[in-house]
Scaffold this active site. Structure first.
Site, PDB file in Angstrom:
ATOM      1  N   GLU A 137       0.824  -1.216   0.000  1.00 30.90           N
ATOM      2  CA  GLU A 137       0.000   0.000   0.000  1.00 30.90           C
ATOM      3  C   GLU A 137       0.858   1.265   0.000  1.00 30.90           C
ATOM      4  O   GLU A 137       0.364   2.344   0.281  1.00 30.90           O
ATOM      5  CB  GLU A 137      -0.955   0.033   1.210  1.00 30.90           C
ATOM      6  CG  GLU A 137      -1.633  -1.280   1.543  1.00 30.90           C
ATOM      7  CD  GLU A 137      -2.595  -1.772   0.473  1.00 30.90           C
ATOM      8  OE1 GLU A 137      -2.679  -1.146  -0.597  1.00 30.90           O
ATOM      9  OE2 GLU A 137      -3.265  -2.797   0.700  1.00 30.90           O
ATOM     10  N   ASP A 167      -1.091  -1.339 -10.509  1.00 29.14           N
ATOM     11  CA  ASP A 167      -1.337  -2.743 -10.200  1.00 29.14           C
ATOM     12  C   ASP A 167      -1.254  -3.545 -11.496  1.00 29.14           C
ATOM     13  O   ASP A 167      -1.845  -3.152 -12.514  1.00 29.14           O
ATOM     14  CB  ASP A 167      -2.727  -2.933  -9.593  1.00 29.14           C
ATOM     15  CG  ASP A 167      -2.821  -2.423  -8.167  1.00 29.14           C
ATOM     16  OD1 ASP A 167      -1.800  -2.445  -7.465  1.00 29.14           O
ATOM     17  OD2 ASP A 167      -3.924  -2.016  -7.759  1.00 29.14           O
TER      18      ASP A 167
END
Length: 504
Positions: free
Chosen positions: A186, A325
């Site tokens: 994160e 991602d």
């Protein structure tokens, strides 16, 4: 024709991650999520990188693969499930064709057949041989990370250190290579973590652009450590994917959200943001291919302009890092792998130097030290997604479970005779699964929040009942419980609780 060379370096970073899903449900959340991402992203992205490597291209990008995802791509249960899923995909394509949607059915049949052949040829023994081939060819720089993707700033320092060092060791075990760079889960950071990184041999890691106050043109040493923080350039990254815009939302691309409920296939193109699913135009691969070429040209132009502008601004060649991602490419954005392959060819042809984060470090794209503060790449660029009021209960649960696990392991250590203890190992394994950052993220984003809470509490329950048996002197029961939980959560078989640091 090659455009005039531009100063600086462009680096693409991909972060590949899914939580532990094996044997924890199938649909709508569970193993289906893994198999969809595997088929739509991991297979085609690996193929793109092989294609480019076969052309003699190297140092294409920095690829993060989290240990918990790597474990699933090597897991025999998941490998069997994936093979079955691919076969079922082809059957669903045939059903669509027989039901009257011949164009969709034939298109999906070709995709499924190619994926099945690729999987049977290259993946049946796990993902590790696939990634190792690319690492050994220097097509990619591998980025590692902590074992089960915890939000590190909120994690007890002993467990934080253990997850990181074991995650790096897991990478070496799978690929024969210990990463020097990591994707911090994160992009979470709090002061002091740079010392943990340095102690583990990590030389560089990712943060989001605002953590460096938007100046991401150079890697920055964190305080007085030698560890570099590289920041995501939001201006360039958001060109591709942002909360409000980006290429995947263009009308010609395949619509991710609209399904044919009989077959589970996606028959439509985006068409328009205000157009209801049943009213969307049918997907046209040729129309999408034209859009890919347009957006490749746009991205290359954007990168060139950014490198030229930022290099002029800072008075030296600048670094531009775009980070996403991996699952964006193929899973969320069907045409993403096509775009990726074309971009990685087009950038050098346009005079752009492409390299990895390790290349940037070696080439001296390093600025002055920065007093990096609390940050993440989540909403608000702070910790609210993982520590805000909607997940206050999970924060408290995590603290309780970590404390219970560590206290129990410390007591077991006193009684240990130096032999590896599978009960201690499983207690620790369940604790790290309980504190995965995914559960709080899914709750905060209201994405399968019920599943996420269930998973957090399930692993917490495992910790509690194993710990209760141990502290109650019911060692036979503890062994039975640990064995039972290992059947579902047997990832990281090399995990050894004896390597956990003792209490200070």
């Amino acid at each position: 024709m090659t455009d005039t060379a531009v100063p600086g370096q462009f680096t693409l970073v991909l972060h590949s991650h899914l939580p532990w899903l094996s044997r924890h449900g199938r649909w709508p959340v569970g193993e289906e999520w893994l198999y969809q991402s595997w088929a739509s992203s991991y297979l085609p992205v690996a193929q793109v990188l092989r294609n480019l490597a076969a052309e003699g291209r190297s140092h294409l990008l920095s690829l993060g693969i989290t240990p918990v995802l790597a474990a699933q791509l090597d897991d025999p249960h998941c490998l069997a499930g994936m093979h079955h899923w691919l076969g079922n995909w082809r059957l669903r394509a045939d059903e669509a064709a027989m039901a009257g949607n011949r164009a969709l059915g034939h298109y999906e049949h070709r995709l499924a057949t190619a994926a099945l052949a690729d999987f049977e040829q290259r993946w049946r023994h796990g993902g590790s041989p696939v990634w190792r081939e690319l690492i050994d060819a220097e097509a990619i720089e591998l980025l590692g990370g902590p074992l089960a993707h915890p939000f590190q700033p909120l994690l007890d320092s002993r467990l934080r250190s253990f997850e990181l060092t074991e995650g790096l060791a897991d990478a070496r075990q799978r690929w024969g290579h210990t990463p020097s760079g990591i994707w911090a889960p994160e992009c979470g950071f709090t002061p002091g973590m740079e010392a943990t990184y340095a102690a583990a041999g990590v030389t560089h890691f990712m943060v989001d652009g605002p953590a460096l106050r938007g100046d991401t043109t150079l890697g920055r040493p964190v305080r007085d450590s030698p560890v570099l923080a590289f920041g995501r350039d939001l201006q360039v990254s958001y060109r591709v994917w942002s909360p409000k815009s980006g290429y995947p939302g263009q009308p010609q691309y395949r619509d991710f959200h609209h399904y044919d409920h009989e077959t589970g296939l996606k028959p439509a193109r985006v068409t328009g943001k205000q157009v209801a699913g049943p009213d969307k135009a049918p997907y046209d691969p040729d129309l999408a291919a034209t859009a890919v070429r347009r957006d490749v040209e746009d991205f290359v132009r954007t990168v060139r302009e950014r490198l030229i502008g930022e290099s002029a601004r800072i008075g030296r060649p600048a670094l531009v890092v775009a980070a996403f991602d991996t699952e964006l490419f193929g899973h969320w954005w069907h045409e993403g792998p096509q775009w990726l392959e074309q971009v990685l060819r087009a950038l050098p042809e346009a005079g752009v130097t492409v390299g990895t984060l390790a290349d940037a470090r070696a080439r001296g794209y390093v600025g002055e030290p920065v007093p990096l503060a609390d940050s993440s790449w989540g909403s608000g660029k702070d910790w609210r997604v993982w520590a805000g009021e909607p997940v206050r209960d999970l924060v408290e649960l995590n603290a309780e479970i970590v404390r219970l696990a560590l206290d129990t392991l410390d007591k077991m250590r006193v009684q240990a005779d130096g032999v590896r203890d599978p009960v201690a190992d499983q207690l620790l394994r369940e604790a790290i699964l309980a504190v995965s950052s995914d559960w709080a993220f899914m709750v905060s984003k209201d994405s399968a929040a019920g599943y996420a809470r269930d998973r957090a509490h399930q692993h917490a329950h495992a910790v509690r009942e194993i710990a209760a048996a141990v502290t109650g002197g019911q060692l036979a029961k503890a062994g039975q419980l640990a064995a039972g939980w290992y059947a579902a959560d047997g990832l990281f078989p090399a995990l050894d609780a004896r390597r956990l640091e003792g209490p200070v």
